[in-house]
Design a protein around this motif. Structure first.
Motif, PDB file in Angstrom:
ATOM      1  N   ARG A 154       0.925  -1.174  -0.087  1.00  0.00           N
ATOM      2  CA  ARG A 154       0.066  -0.159  -0.059  1.00  0.00           C
ATOM      3  C   ARG A 154       0.837   1.263  -0.038  1.00  0.00           C
ATOM      4  NH1 ARG A 154      -1.220   3.201   3.919  1.00  0.00           N
ATOM      5  NH2 ARG A 154      -0.345   1.950   5.526  1.00  0.00           N
ATOM      6  N   ILE A 155       1.874   1.332   0.919  1.00  0.00           N
ATOM      7  CA  ILE A 155       2.937   2.379   0.808  1.00  0.00           C
ATOM      8  C   ILE A 155       3.488   2.814  -0.460  1.00  0.00           C
ATOM      9  CG2 ILE A 155       5.076   3.263   1.854  1.00  0.00           C
ATOM     10  CD1 ILE A 155       4.113   1.861   4.497  1.00  0.00           C
ATOM     11  N   TYR A 156       3.887   1.717  -1.045  1.00  0.00           N
ATOM     12  CA  TYR A 156       4.592   1.979  -2.431  1.00  0.00           C
ATOM     13  C   TYR A 156       3.523   2.223  -3.466  1.00  0.00           C
ATOM     14  CZ  TYR A 156       9.349   0.523  -1.373  1.00  0.00           C
ATOM     15  OH  TYR A 156      10.697   0.396  -0.704  1.00  0.00           O
ATOM     16  N   LEU A 157       2.246   1.713  -3.322  1.00  0.00           N
ATOM     17  CA  LEU A 157       1.295   2.234  -4.543  1.00  0.00           C
ATOM     18  C   LEU A 157       0.845   3.561  -4.259  1.00  0.00           C
ATOM     19  CD1 LEU A 157      -0.513  -1.261  -4.892  1.00  0.00           C
ATOM     20  CD2 LEU A 157       1.265  -0.340  -6.315  1.00  0.00           C
ATOM     21  N   GLU A 158       0.787   3.962  -3.003  1.00  0.00           N
ATOM     22  CA  GLU A 158       0.230   5.409  -2.533  1.00  0.00           C
ATOM     23  C   GLU A 158       1.241   6.483  -3.097  1.00  0.00           C
ATOM     24  OE1 GLU A 158      -0.937   5.014   1.309  1.00  0.00           O
ATOM     25  OE2 GLU A 158      -3.099   4.294   0.805  1.00  0.00           O
ATOM     26  N   TYR A 194       9.551 -10.606  -3.364  1.00  0.00           N
ATOM     27  CA  TYR A 194       9.750  -9.697  -4.383  1.00  0.00           C
ATOM     28  C   TYR A 194       9.936  -8.266  -3.711  1.00  0.00           C
ATOM     29  CZ  TYR A 194       4.740  -8.698  -2.947  1.00  0.00           C
ATOM     30  OH  TYR A 194       3.809  -8.205  -1.994  1.00  0.00           O
ATOM     31  N   SER A 195      10.636  -7.347  -4.742  1.00  0.00           N
ATOM     32  CA  SER A 195      10.696  -6.045  -4.411  1.00  0.00           C
ATOM     33  C   SER A 195       9.620  -5.178  -4.473  1.00  0.00           C
ATOM     34  CB  SER A 195      11.885  -5.639  -5.320  1.00  0.00           C
ATOM     35  OG  SER A 195      11.745  -4.156  -5.399  1.00  0.00           O
ATOM     36  N   PRO A 196       8.996  -4.663  -3.506  1.00  0.00           N
ATOM     37  CA  PRO A 196       8.124  -3.506  -3.627  1.00  0.00           C
ATOM     38  C   PRO A 196       8.190  -2.629  -4.809  1.00  0.00           C
ATOM     39  CG  PRO A 196       8.518  -3.501  -1.463  1.00  0.00           C
ATOM     40  CD  PRO A 196       9.696  -4.325  -2.208  1.00  0.00           C
ATOM     41  N   ARG A 197       9.330  -2.163  -5.104  1.00  0.00           N
ATOM     42  CA  ARG A 197       9.660  -1.291  -6.290  1.00  0.00           C
ATOM     43  C   ARG A 197       9.300  -2.010  -7.536  1.00  0.00           C
ATOM     44  NH1 ARG A 197      15.509   1.350  -6.097  1.00  0.00           N
ATOM     45  NH2 ARG A 197      14.525   2.266  -7.796  1.00  0.00           N
ATOM     46  N   GLU A 198       9.714  -3.109  -7.811  1.00  0.00           N
ATOM     47  CA  GLU A 198       9.352  -4.117  -8.791  1.00  0.00           C
ATOM     48  C   GLU A 198       7.899  -4.112  -8.795  1.00  0.00           C
ATOM     49  OE1 GLU A 198       9.827  -8.519 -10.677  1.00  0.00           O
ATOM     50  OE2 GLU A 198      11.188  -8.113  -8.971  1.00  0.00           O
ATOM     51  N   LEU A 199       7.139  -4.719  -7.763  1.00  0.00           N
ATOM     52  CA  LEU A 199       5.735  -4.611  -8.016  1.00  0.00           C
ATOM     53  C   LEU A 199       4.892  -3.162  -8.378  1.00  0.00           C
ATOM     54  CD1 LEU A 199       3.214  -6.252  -5.437  1.00  0.00           C
ATOM     55  CD2 LEU A 199       2.822  -3.833  -6.085  1.00  0.00           C
ATOM     56  N   ALA A 200       5.523  -2.235  -7.885  1.00  0.00           N
ATOM     57  CA  ALA A 200       5.136  -0.852  -8.298  1.00  0.00           C
ATOM     58  C   ALA A 200       5.355  -0.689  -9.921  1.00  0.00           C
ATOM     59  CB  ALA A 200       5.789   0.435  -7.700  1.00  0.00           C
TER      60      ALA A 200
END
Length: 239
Positions: A19-23, A104-110
């Motif tokens: 959530r933090i990365y997507l926001e 996984y990396s949250p940056r990769e998910l974003a």
């Protein structure tokens, strides 16, 4: 404008990190912790994209994916701890648009979310950030690359490789990871083919292809895009 994204993940700590990365990307994020809630909220809220964990209580992610795909063309990104080819192919066959294996990396998910939203036409090209590394500019939304303001013509595969590397500057990607992300699931590409495309890419964007400043080789691993360009070595004086 950001997208409305539903994240279905029963691990609360992991869900909050996503959530933090997507926001940070400007999206509005709704969290749910089980498959039944995911189905209910998709039908009630009509999100633009769903991030869906496979292993969830009540209704698992694969069943949720199957039901959602029967009801709509909503982009679906699967998160799975199952890493066998059969498990991954099952998720894709059920209608998932992309997948990430845990951890996984949250940056990769974003970055994957950005790509899916762009493909679905939810996020326009004008909302895509332009990555700048020295004189190199990569505008993924407009499919443009510039060096010192000068447009550079790349093939689709060259641009795909550069876009993968640009998703996380400084990170070393293996050739297999580049193949998976730049060429898609149904392309049988040899790892040495990546080397050929990288060589051609360097000829177009590097001041000196033999001493690359931007697309760097990580020996024993693969390639990375420099966080900052390697400064040129000053010429030595004969005096």
């Amino acid at each position: 404008m950001g997208a409305r994204i539903l994240v279905a993940e029963d691990d609360r700590k992991q869900a909050n990190l996503v959530r933090i990365y997507l926001e940070r990307e400007g999206h509005s994020v709704l969290l749910v912790g089980d498959g039944r809630a995911a189905l209910d909220q998709v039908r009630a809220r009509r999100p633009d994209l769903v991030v869906l964990d496979v292993m969830m209580p009540i209704v698992d992610g694969l069943d949720v994916c199957r039901v959602l795909r029967a009801e709509s063309d909503l982009p679906i990104l699967l998160l799975t701890a199952r890493t066998t080819e059969d498990d991954i192919l099952l998720g894709l066959d059920l209608g998932a648009d992309d997948y990430l294996t845990k951890p996984y990396s949250p940056r990769e998910l974003a970055a994957r979310v950005r790509a899916l939203l762009r493909r679905a036409g939810v996020v326009s090209a004008g909302n895509q950030a332009v990555l700048t590394v020295g004189e190199l500019e990569i505008d993924a939304g407009r499919f443009e690359v510039r060096i010192a303001g000068r447009p550079i013509t790349l093939t689709a595969k060259e641009f795909g490789i550069l876009e993968v590397l640009a998703s996380e500057p400084g990170r070393a990607f293996t050739r297999a990871q580049i193949i998976d992300r730049a060429f898609g699931f149904d392309h049988y590409v040899l790892e040495r083919t990546v080397d050929v495309h990288v060589m051609n890419l360097r000829r177009k964007i590097e001041p000196d292809a033999a001493d690359p400043r931007y697309v760097q080789t990580v020996f024993g691993r693969g390639y990375r895009l420099a966080d900052a360009p390697t400064p040129p070595v000053p010429a030595t004086s004969s005096l």
